[in-house]
Design an enzyme around this catalytic site. Structure first.
Site, short mmCIF file in Angstrom:
data_model
loop_
_atom_site.label_atom_id
_atom_site.label_comp_id
_atom_site.label_asym_id
_atom_site.label_seq_id
_atom_site.Cartn_x
_atom_site.Cartn_y
_atom_site.Cartn_z
N LYS A 11 0.81 -1.22 0.00
CA LYS A 11 0.00 0.00 0.00
C LYS A 11 0.85 1.28 0.00
O LYS A 11 2.06 1.24 0.25
CB LYS A 11 -0.92 -0.03 1.23
CG LYS A 11 -1.97 -1.15 1.17
CD LYS A 11 -2.88 -1.03 2.37
CE LYS A 11 -4.01 -2.05 2.31
NZ LYS A 11 -4.92 -1.89 3.46
N THR A 93 -5.05 -6.74 11.07
CA THR A 93 -5.34 -5.45 10.39
C THR A 93 -4.76 -4.28 11.17
O THR A 93 -4.17 -3.37 10.61
CB THR A 93 -6.87 -5.27 10.25
OG1 THR A 93 -7.38 -6.38 9.52
CG2 THR A 93 -7.21 -3.98 9.52
N ARG A 104 2.80 -6.19 9.31
CA ARG A 104 2.11 -5.04 9.92
C ARG A 104 2.74 -4.64 11.25
O ARG A 104 2.79 -3.46 11.57
CB ARG A 104 0.62 -5.33 10.03
CG ARG A 104 -0.07 -5.23 8.65
CD ARG A 104 -1.45 -5.74 8.69
NE ARG A 104 -2.21 -5.48 7.47
CZ ARG A 104 -3.26 -6.18 7.09
NH1 ARG A 104 -3.69 -7.19 7.84
NH2 ARG A 104 -3.91 -5.88 5.99
N HIS A 117 -2.36 -5.35 1.81
CA HIS A 117 -3.69 -5.96 1.72
C HIS A 117 -3.50 -7.38 1.23
O HIS A 117 -2.61 -7.64 0.41
CB HIS A 117 -4.58 -5.20 0.72
CG HIS A 117 -5.81 -5.97 0.32
ND1 HIS A 117 -6.95 -5.98 1.08
CD2 HIS A 117 -6.04 -6.83 -0.71
CE1 HIS A 117 -7.85 -6.78 0.52
NE2 HIS A 117 -7.32 -7.31 -0.57
N GLU A 128 -10.21 -10.53 -6.94
CA GLU A 128 -9.17 -9.49 -6.81
C GLU A 128 -8.03 -9.71 -7.81
O GLU A 128 -7.48 -8.75 -8.35
CB GLU A 128 -8.64 -9.47 -5.37
CG GLU A 128 -9.72 -9.00 -4.39
CD GLU A 128 -9.26 -9.01 -2.94
OE1 GLU A 128 -8.11 -9.38 -2.66
OE2 GLU A 128 -10.09 -8.62 -2.08
P1 CMP Z 1 -7.45 -4.26 4.09
O1 CMP Z 1 -6.99 -5.60 4.51
O2 CMP Z 1 -6.92 -3.71 2.82
O3 CMP Z 1 -9.04 -4.24 4.02
C1 CMP Z 1 -9.81 -3.08 4.20
C2 CMP Z 1 -9.00 -1.92 4.68
O4 CMP Z 1 -9.73 -0.90 5.31
C3 CMP Z 1 -8.04 -2.39 5.78
O5 CMP Z 1 -7.06 -3.21 5.25
C4 CMP Z 1 -7.59 -1.07 6.34
O6 CMP Z 1 -6.59 -0.44 5.55
C5 CMP Z 1 -8.86 -0.26 6.22
N1 CMP Z 1 -9.54 -0.19 7.53
C6 CMP Z 1 -10.12 -1.19 8.21
N2 CMP Z 1 -10.64 -0.74 9.37
C7 CMP Z 1 -10.39 0.58 9.41
C8 CMP Z 1 -10.68 1.60 10.33
N3 CMP Z 1 -11.34 1.34 11.46
N4 CMP Z 1 -10.29 2.86 10.04
C9 CMP Z 1 -9.64 3.11 8.88
N5 CMP Z 1 -9.33 2.17 7.95
C10 CMP Z 1 -9.69 0.93 8.22
#
Ligand code: CMP
Length: 140
Positions: A11, A93, A104, A117, A128
């Protein structure tokens, strides 16, 4: 366990900090093979379509703007149980919840700017991968 393919995105927060190589090394060290890779700069419309399942979430606007803010590296990873293995290597996440040694934990800045991601299921992986690559671009 079967050989699978999964989509990975490095990202904007990570490409901006020149971490692409360090992140790819984590995938390769875990036994995942990069069978397709390209660096692209998503438009907001493309990022919005990719993350359409989150449209109703409060963070959707922020997520779309962030994903279109800087280049990303989209990749297809292949290996035994690649979908789960990639998620293991990425970590939770929220970097505050991620295990030691995960991407992460080591590199993410926040829950929003979380460096990578990865597809969360075989159905998501198929959608995807097709979103970014044609079959001709997947070289196993
Ligand atoms: P990803 O695995 O790409 O899937 C969805 C994305 O949304 C996640 O990683 C984060 O980058 C983003 N995301 C998820 N929860 C939140 C949150 N509470 N606030 C901001 N971004 C979020």
């Amino acid at each position: 366990m079967a050989t699978e393919r999964t989509l990975s995105i490095i990202k904007p927060d990570a490409t901006k900090r020149n971490l692409t190589g360090k992140i790819v090394a984590k995938f390769e060290d875990a036994g995942l093979r990069v069978i397709a890779s390209k660096r692209i700069h998503l438009t907001a419309a493309q990022a919005g379509e990719f993350y359409a399942e989150h449209k109703e979430r409060g963070f959707y606007g922020e997520l779309v703007a962030y994903m279109a803010s800087e280049p990303v590296v989209v990749q297809v990873l292949e290996g035994e149980g690649a979908i789960a293995k990639n998620r293991e290597v990425m970590g939770a996440t929220d970097p505050a919840q991620a295990d030691a040694g995960t991407i992460r934990k080591e590199f993410a800045l926040s829950k929003a700017e979380n460096s990578v991601h990865g597809s969360d299921s075989p159905a998501s992986a198929a959608r995807e991968i097709a979103f970014f690559f044609s079959g001709l671009e997947l070289v196993g």
